[in-house]
Design an enzyme around this catalytic site. Structure first.
Site, mmCIF file in Angstrom:
data_model
loop_
_atom_site.group_PDB
_atom_site.id
_atom_site.type_symbol
_atom_site.label_atom_id
_atom_site.label_comp_id
_atom_site.label_asym_id
_atom_site.label_seq_id
_atom_site.Cartn_x
_atom_site.Cartn_y
_atom_site.Cartn_z
ATOM 1 N N ASP A 1 -66.223 -62.392 -43.246
ATOM 2 C CA ASP A 1 -64.953 -61.682 -43.460
ATOM 3 C C ASP A 1 -64.314 -62.221 -44.746
ATOM 4 O OD1 ASP A 1 -62.785 -60.102 -41.342
ATOM 5 O OD2 ASP A 1 -62.023 -60.967 -43.203
ATOM 6 N N ILE A 2 -63.832 -61.290 -45.572
ATOM 7 C CA ILE A 2 -63.297 -61.649 -46.887
ATOM 8 C C ILE A 2 -61.912 -62.309 -46.788
ATOM 9 C CG2 ILE A 2 -62.121 -59.456 -47.438
ATOM 10 C CD1 ILE A 2 -64.457 -60.702 -49.954
ATOM 11 N N HIS B 1 -66.681 -52.876 -35.805
ATOM 12 C CA HIS B 1 -67.072 -54.240 -36.179
ATOM 13 C C HIS B 1 -66.604 -55.217 -35.115
ATOM 14 C CE1 HIS B 1 -63.243 -53.088 -38.073
ATOM 15 N NE2 HIS B 1 -62.838 -54.323 -37.874
ATOM 16 N N PHE B 2 -67.479 -56.159 -34.808
ATOM 17 C CA PHE B 2 -67.132 -57.267 -33.922
ATOM 18 C C PHE B 2 -66.783 -58.463 -34.802
ATOM 19 C CE2 PHE B 2 -68.205 -56.118 -29.532
ATOM 20 C CZ PHE B 2 -68.840 -54.895 -29.742
ATOM 21 N N HIS B 3 -65.580 -58.987 -34.585
ATOM 22 C CA HIS B 3 -65.210 -60.234 -35.260
ATOM 23 C C HIS B 3 -65.759 -61.404 -34.443
ATOM 24 C CE1 HIS B 3 -61.783 -58.615 -37.793
ATOM 25 N NE2 HIS B 3 -61.809 -57.672 -36.868
ATOM 26 N N ASN C 1 -61.540 -54.329 -32.459
ATOM 27 C CA ASN C 1 -60.323 -53.505 -32.406
ATOM 28 C C ASN C 1 -60.659 -52.021 -32.522
ATOM 29 O OD1 ASN C 1 -58.723 -55.871 -32.385
ATOM 30 N ND2 ASN C 1 -58.792 -55.999 -34.614
ATOM 31 N N GLN D 1 -56.826 -52.040 -35.715
ATOM 32 C CA GLN D 1 -58.029 -51.704 -36.495
ATOM 33 C C GLN D 1 -57.628 -51.189 -37.868
ATOM 34 O OE1 GLN D 1 -60.525 -48.550 -34.905
ATOM 35 N NE2 GLN D 1 -62.275 -49.204 -36.111
HETATM 36 P P1 AMP Z 1 -59.839 -54.878 -38.334
HETATM 37 O O1 AMP Z 1 -58.365 -55.153 -38.460
HETATM 38 O O2 AMP Z 1 -60.375 -55.239 -36.967
HETATM 39 O O3 AMP Z 1 -60.188 -53.467 -38.743
HETATM 40 O O4 AMP Z 1 -60.537 -55.883 -39.324
HETATM 41 C C1 AMP Z 1 -61.032 -55.520 -40.572
HETATM 42 C C2 AMP Z 1 -61.550 -56.802 -41.205
HETATM 43 O O5 AMP Z 1 -62.377 -56.455 -42.292
HETATM 44 C C3 AMP Z 1 -60.440 -57.718 -41.735
HETATM 45 O O6 AMP Z 1 -60.540 -58.997 -41.104
HETATM 46 C C4 AMP Z 1 -60.734 -57.784 -43.237
HETATM 47 O O7 AMP Z 1 -60.475 -59.055 -43.797
HETATM 48 C C5 AMP Z 1 -62.204 -57.430 -43.293
HETATM 49 N N1 AMP Z 1 -62.658 -56.822 -44.542
HETATM 50 C C6 AMP Z 1 -62.129 -55.759 -45.168
HETATM 51 N N2 AMP Z 1 -62.826 -55.478 -46.290
HETATM 52 C C7 AMP Z 1 -63.818 -56.398 -46.356
HETATM 53 C C8 AMP Z 1 -64.888 -56.655 -47.289
HETATM 54 N N3 AMP Z 1 -65.068 -55.886 -48.367
HETATM 55 N N4 AMP Z 1 -65.711 -57.692 -47.042
HETATM 56 C C9 AMP Z 1 -65.541 -58.456 -45.950
HETATM 57 N N5 AMP Z 1 -64.574 -58.270 -45.039
HETATM 58 C C10 AMP Z 1 -63.714 -57.267 -45.247
#
Ligand code: AMP
Ligand code: ZN
Length: 136
Positions: A33-34, A98-100, A85, A92
C-alpha cells in the site's frame, strides 16, 4: 479476465502504472500500500475487475486469502488486521476489490477501529437468523 480501462488497480496489474509487487499468480496480485497504516501494509487483489466482493467469481475469491496468509508469514506480523471495504460509506476509495493486510505492531500504528456495538435481544436475533437463512 474482466478488467476496467479506468481502474487504477487494473492498471497496476497490467504494469501500466508501477507498484511494489509482492506476489503474482494467474488470478491474484499483491503489492505494498502506497500510504501504509503500518510497515508491511499490503493489498491483495483479484486480477478480475470488480468493485465489490459479490462482483468477484468464487474461483478468484478462493485464491485471495492464502496469499494474505503468505504475506502475514513473510512480514512476520504477530498481530494484524485483514480488512476489505465495500462502498464509499464503508470506507472504500478504490473500486476494485482489495484485501488489506495491516500489521498491528503497537497501539498507535496499524488499523484503529471503532466498534459501535448495538444492543439486541434474543427474539430479534432469532428473526434475523431465519430471514438471512431463508435467502441463502
Ligand atoms: P480502500 O479505502 O479500502 O479503498 O483502500 C484503498 C487503498 O489503496 C488505500 O490504502 C490507498 O493507500 C491504496 N492505494 C491507492 N492507490 C495506490 C497505488 N497506486 N499503489 C498502492 N496503493 C494504493
Ligand atoms: Zn480494476
Amino acid at each position: 479476465m474482466a478488467s476496467s480501462a479506468a481502474c487504477i488497480f487494473c492498471k497496476i496489474v497490467k504494469g501500466d502504472i508501477p507498484s511494489f509487487k509482492l506476489f503474482e499468480s494467474d488470478k491474484v496480485f499483491a503489492f505494498l500500500d502506497i500510504n501504509p497504516l503500518s510497515k508491511g501494509h499490503a493489498l491483495v487483489i483479484p486480477k478480475h475487475h470488480g468493485a465489490k466482493l459479490t462482483d468477484i467469481p468464487d474461483d478468484s475469491l478462493a485464491e485471495l486469502l492464502p496469499v494474505v496468509k503468505k504475506l502475514v508469514l513473510a512480514t512476520g506480523a504477530e498481530d494484524y488486521n485483514v480488512l476489505q471495504n465495500n462502498g464509499r460509506i464503508a470506507h472504500q476509495e478504490v473500486d476494485h476489490v482489495h484485501f488489506h493486510m495491516i500489521p498491528k505492531p503497537n497501539e498507535k500504528e496499524g488499523l484503529g477501529i471503532a466498534w459501535p456495538q448495538q444492543k439486541t435481544d434474543m427474539d430479534g436475533l432469532k428473526a434475523l437468523l431465519a430471514d438471512i437463512k431463508s435467502k441463502m
